[in-house]
Every structure is written in structure tokens, then in C-alpha cells.
Design a protein around this motif. Structure first.
Motif: not given
Length: 120
Positions: A1-9, A112-115
């Protein structure tokens, strides 16, 4: 399973900078294009910037000269350096990566999106 994790918002004053990061993990055979999109409340999701596997980049007109997309293939990561931020840049930012897991073709996966909030 692939997962994308965002950060920095986060929250920044107009004229300031932020750097978004997005790292993929899981059973990944190869990654093709990567990109960043954004969606403000009540609006459609728009492409912000994209980068090919060879490093060619493309930007939406509204960020040209201010944002820079880059990638680190070894880290399976894509970045968005955002400078000279404006209040109208405020949105949820999503990364996307076209990934092949070893069976079949490439499939687009989303973070998942970062604000990002920009105060005037």
C-alpha cells in the motif's frame, strides 16, 4: 500500500515563505510525475506545479516566479518552496505522485493535504 505524507503548512504573513514536503512510502516500484495542487474553500482544486521524472517543471501562471517545485527521487519526495506568499495563496495544498507498484501501470496517489494560511 502506498502512502503520501505532507508537511510544512502553516500560517505566514504576506510576503513570507513556506516549504512544503511530501514523502511517499510503501511498495513503490517507480515514480513518474509529481505535483502540487491547491483548493480553497468553495473552489475547485487547481494544479500549482508539476515536475517530471527527468526534472522538467511547469507552473500555474499565478505562482510563476514565486514558487519552486523540486524532487528527491531517492527519498521519494517532492517539495514546494513558496516565496512572496499572498493572501490569495491560502488553501489546502495537496501533493500527487504517479506511482507504479509493480503490477500494471502508473496510478496517481494523493496526500492528505496541508493547510496554508496567509495573513495580510
Amino acid at each position: 500500500q502506498v502512502r503520501l505524507v505532507e508537511s510544512g503548512g502553516g500560517l505566514v504573513q504576506a510576503g513570507g515563505s513556506l516549504r512544503l514536503s511530501c514523502a511517499a512510502s510503501g511498495s513503490i516500484f517507480s515514480i513518474n510525475a509529481m505535483g502540487w495542487y491547491r483548493q480553497a474553500p468553495g473552489k475547485q482544486r487547481d494544479v500549482v506545479a508539476a515536475i517530471t521524472s527527468s526534472g522538467s517543471t511547469d507552473y500555474a501562471d499565478f505562482v510563476k516566479g514565486r514558487f519552486t517545485i523540486s524532487r528527491d527521487n531517492a527519498k521519494k519526495s517532492v517539495y514546494l518552496q513558496m516565496n512572496s506568499l499572498k493572501p490569495e495563496d491560502a488553501a489546502a495544498y495537496y501533493c500527487a505522485q504517479d506511482i507504479r507498484t509493480g503490477v500494471g501501470g502508473f496510478q496517481r496517489y494523493w496526500g492528505q493535504g496541508t493547510q496554508v494560511a496567509v495573513s495580510s
